[in-house]
Structure formats: structure tokens, C-alpha cells
Scaffold this motif. Structure first.
Motif, short mmCIF file in Angstrom:
data_model
loop_
_atom_site.label_atom_id
_atom_site.label_comp_id
_atom_site.label_asym_id
_atom_site.label_seq_id
_atom_site.Cartn_x
_atom_site.Cartn_y
_atom_site.Cartn_z
N CYS A 7 49.73 42.13 34.16
CA CYS A 7 48.51 42.22 34.95
C CYS A 7 48.74 43.18 36.11
O CYS A 7 49.87 43.64 36.33
N GLU A 8 47.71 43.46 36.86
CA GLU A 8 47.83 44.45 37.93
C GLU A 8 48.82 44.02 39.02
O GLU A 8 49.58 44.84 39.54
N CYS A 9 48.85 42.73 39.37
CA CYS A 9 49.75 42.29 40.45
C CYS A 9 51.15 41.96 39.96
O CYS A 9 52.06 41.82 40.76
N GLY A 10 51.32 41.80 38.66
CA GLY A 10 52.65 41.54 38.11
C GLY A 10 53.00 40.08 37.96
O GLY A 10 54.07 39.74 37.44
N GLN A 11 52.12 39.18 38.38
CA GLN A 11 52.39 37.74 38.25
C GLN A 11 52.50 37.34 36.77
O GLN A 11 53.30 36.49 36.40
N CYS A 74 44.83 36.76 34.76
CA CYS A 74 45.69 36.40 35.88
C CYS A 74 44.81 35.78 36.98
O CYS A 74 43.87 36.40 37.43
N ASP A 76 45.50 35.38 40.01
CA ASP A 76 45.73 36.04 41.31
C ASP A 76 44.97 37.36 41.42
O ASP A 76 44.39 37.65 42.46
N CYS A 77 45.01 38.19 40.37
CA CYS A 77 44.40 39.52 40.48
C CYS A 77 43.22 39.71 39.53
O CYS A 77 42.50 40.70 39.64
#
Ligand SMILES: [Zn+2]
Ligand SMILES: [Zn+2]
Length: 141
Positions: A7-11, A74, A76-77
Motif C-alpha cells: 500500500c502507499e504507506c507501507g503498512q 489498508c 491507514d492509507c
């Protein structure tokens, strides 16, 4: 080489074994909402080929096909990772945009083209379906 992505934030990250059963560009109205007006671009893999690290959240809707679509993203993002249809839980439809470059994936089929906006530029080389196409055939072994 296996595909990988995040995902974009890496989580959330994932790896995928093997080749996709099919690749599709979807112009249904729900995909247009998710994608900001254009289509989603997807690669379909057997569910067991996809290994996810991190925490996904899921939401469900009634798809244009009449099936229940669960899509996972995700929390988060908000990056979408994959969708699954109630009719085909053995398949995961990964968003090509979440897969790390470079890769060899590109859509080969445009679906729900009857719902595409008038300004849509759909590659004439793509196999075209005005609505829901048949499920991809199992990989031949
Ligand atoms: Zn994220
Ligand atoms: Zn769609």
C-alpha cells in the motif's frame, strides 16, 4: 520471479506466487468511484497464491454482477489491495497499481464498457465485454 506489492504507506505488503489467471480493466460504476473516474486495473490470482503481511480492512457491496464483492484495503492509507467475489472466493483480484514495478502485467480485457464515461479512451486492442465476463479459466497444468 514472484510479484510483490504494498500500500502507499507501507503498512500492508504482499507477495504473489505464479502468473495471473487473467487481467482486466473494469469500467463499472463502482470501480469508477474507487478509481476517481477511470477504471480499476486488476490481475486475478488463485486466493492461495497471495500472501499478505500487515492488517487489511474490508468493505462489502453488491456488485453490478449481483454478487457480493468484498474489497480489502489498508486502513491507514486507504490503498486498495484486492477484491473477492462471493461467486469466486477461490480467486483474488489484485489491483495492478499496488504491485511493485517493474512487472509484466497489463490489462488484456476491458469489462463493463457500457458503463464507461463518454470520454473514456479504451484501448481497441483489448477484448471488450459490455458487462460481466465469464470467470477466468483455471490455469492449465
Ligand atoms: Zn497503507
Ligand atoms: Zn468494476
Amino acid at each position: 520471479m514472484p510479484y510483490s506489492g504494498r500500500c502507499e504507506c507501507g503498512q500492508v505488503s504482499f507477495v504473489v506466487a505464479g502468473k495471473p489467471l487473467g487481467t482486466r480493466q473494469c469500467w463499472c460504476r463502482q470501480c469508477q468511484r474507487l478509481a476517481g473516474g477511470g477504471p480499476t486495473n486488476n490481475a486475478i490470482f488463485p486466493t492461495e497464491a497471495v500472501t499478505v503481511t500487515g492488517t487489511l480492512r474490508s468493505a462489502q457491496w453488491q456488485a453490478a454482477s449481483g454478487n457480493t464483492l468484498t474489497f480489502s484495503f489498508c486502513p491507514d492509507c486507504g490503498t486498495q489491495i484486492y477484491g473477492q467475489s462471493s461467486a469466486r472466493m477461490h480467486l483474488k483480484t489484485l489491483r495492478i497499481g499496488a504491485i511493485d514495478q517493474p512487472h509484466d502485467l497489463r490489462p488484456t480485457m476491458a469489462i463493463w464498457t457500457d458503463d464507461a464515461p463518454a470520454w473514456a479512451m479504451i484501448d481497441p486492442a483489448l477484448e471488450r465485454w459490455p458487462g460481466q465476463p465469464p470467470a477466468p479459466a483455471p490455469v492449465e497444468t
